[in-house]
Design an enzyme around this catalytic site. Structure first.
Site, short mmCIF file in Angstrom:
data_model
loop_
_atom_site.label_atom_id
_atom_site.label_comp_id
_atom_site.label_asym_id
_atom_site.label_seq_id
_atom_site.Cartn_x
_atom_site.Cartn_y
_atom_site.Cartn_z
N HIS A 45 7.26 16.26 -13.78
CA HIS A 45 7.24 15.24 -12.72
C HIS A 45 7.05 15.82 -11.33
O HIS A 45 6.81 15.07 -10.38
CB HIS A 45 8.51 14.39 -12.78
CG HIS A 45 8.54 13.49 -13.98
ND1 HIS A 45 7.61 12.51 -14.22
CD2 HIS A 45 9.38 13.45 -15.05
CE1 HIS A 45 7.87 11.89 -15.36
NE2 HIS A 45 8.94 12.45 -15.89
N GLU A 148 14.39 11.99 -25.72
CA GLU A 148 14.17 10.92 -24.74
C GLU A 148 13.33 9.79 -25.32
O GLU A 148 12.55 9.16 -24.61
CB GLU A 148 13.57 11.49 -23.45
CG GLU A 148 12.38 12.40 -23.60
CD GLU A 148 11.88 12.94 -22.26
OE1 GLU A 148 12.36 12.53 -21.20
OE2 GLU A 148 10.95 13.76 -22.30
#
Ligand code: 3PY
Ligand code: MG
Length: 256
Positions: A45, A148
């Site tokens: 990210h 996740e």
């Protein structure tokens, strides 16, 4: 840190980390000097490139602070390049099956355990320490899978029992997204998923990791009491935003 990052992880020592989305070695200096145990460059990210990642790792070498990277994705080239840059720990996003976990471990280990490529690189001081690193890397480098997705929660035992998975790191946002409750971290289904995650980490003696994005004493204590040992605390961009907000407020500026 006594021994390698991987050994510390396997011994379930509490390891407090920083998380970098801004790619600058000064941030590594700040975290290293303050005494963080590890620093993760977020290549998923953040916008940091490989050269800056290597420079951040170089900077961390001046401190007792392990260099770690979160890869942009589960990918052979990224595993190789980040390990060659000198990472002591890999955090691999979105591992959802036993097969994927096995492949990640394979990619991170030198033969005969895996398929990591040999070559002169920063990790072996450009060849000067080639033999020593060749012999120690498989023992010293930690592989941490990110859990996740609901598919991963459904097969936790399959993933966490893979030999060579040293830690597991929960990704609450993507997990909540996969469950159709994005961002609702207090939703009962999320709490059940986190409980299942922690229990499976304990069953398989794999270090449990979490990012405490807003690191208040209560939140940190809650995670440590639950059994998490690998904690990332805060985020460079949030530290900056928080400090900047406080400064503007101190000057009487209303923040919208
Ligand atoms: C997630 O919550 O999915 C993350 O990956 C946070 O970094
Ligand atoms: Mg994620």
């Amino acid at each position: 840190m006594e021994g390698s990052f991987r050994q510390a992880l396997r011994q379930n020592r509490v390891l407090l980390g920083g998380w970098l989305q801004i790619g600058h070695p000064a941030l590594a200096e700040i975290h290293g000097r303050l005494g963080f145990d590890w620093v993760c460059v977020d290549l998923e990210h953040g916008a940091t490139d490989l050269e800056t990642t290597a420079n951040i790792f170089r900077t961390l070498a001046a401190f007792d602070c392990a260099p770690v990277a979160r890869l942009p994705q589960y990918d052979e080239t990224w595993v190789r390049r980040v390990l060659d840059a000198g990472a002591h720990g890999l955090i691999v996003p979105m591992v959802c099956s036993r097969r994927q976990a096995e492949q990640v471990v394979q990619l991170a280990k030198y033969p005969p355990l895996g398929t990591r490529g040999f070559g002169f690189a920063r990790a072996n001081m450009h060849g000067i320490d080639f033999n020593r690193c060749r012999q120690t890397a498989n023992d010293d480098i930690a592989t941490i899978v990110m859990i996740e997705h609901k598919d991963a929660i459904a097969c936790l035992d399959d993933i966490l029992s893979v030999e060579g998975v040293d830690g597991a790191f929960i990704g609450p946002l993507d997990l909540s997204g996969s469950m159709g409750i994005v961002g609702q971290l207090d939703h009962p289904d999320m709490i059940a998923a986190l409980d299942a995650f922690l229990a499976a980490c304990k069953r398989h003696r794999v270090a449990a990791g979490m990012h405490v994005v807003q690191p208040t004493p209560e939140r940190i204590q809650e995670r440590l009491a639950g059994g998490y040992t690998l904690l990332a605390l805060g985020l460079d961009v949030l530290y900056l935003a928080e400090g900047a907000r406080t400064a503007l407020r101190a000057a009487g500026r209303e923040i919208v």
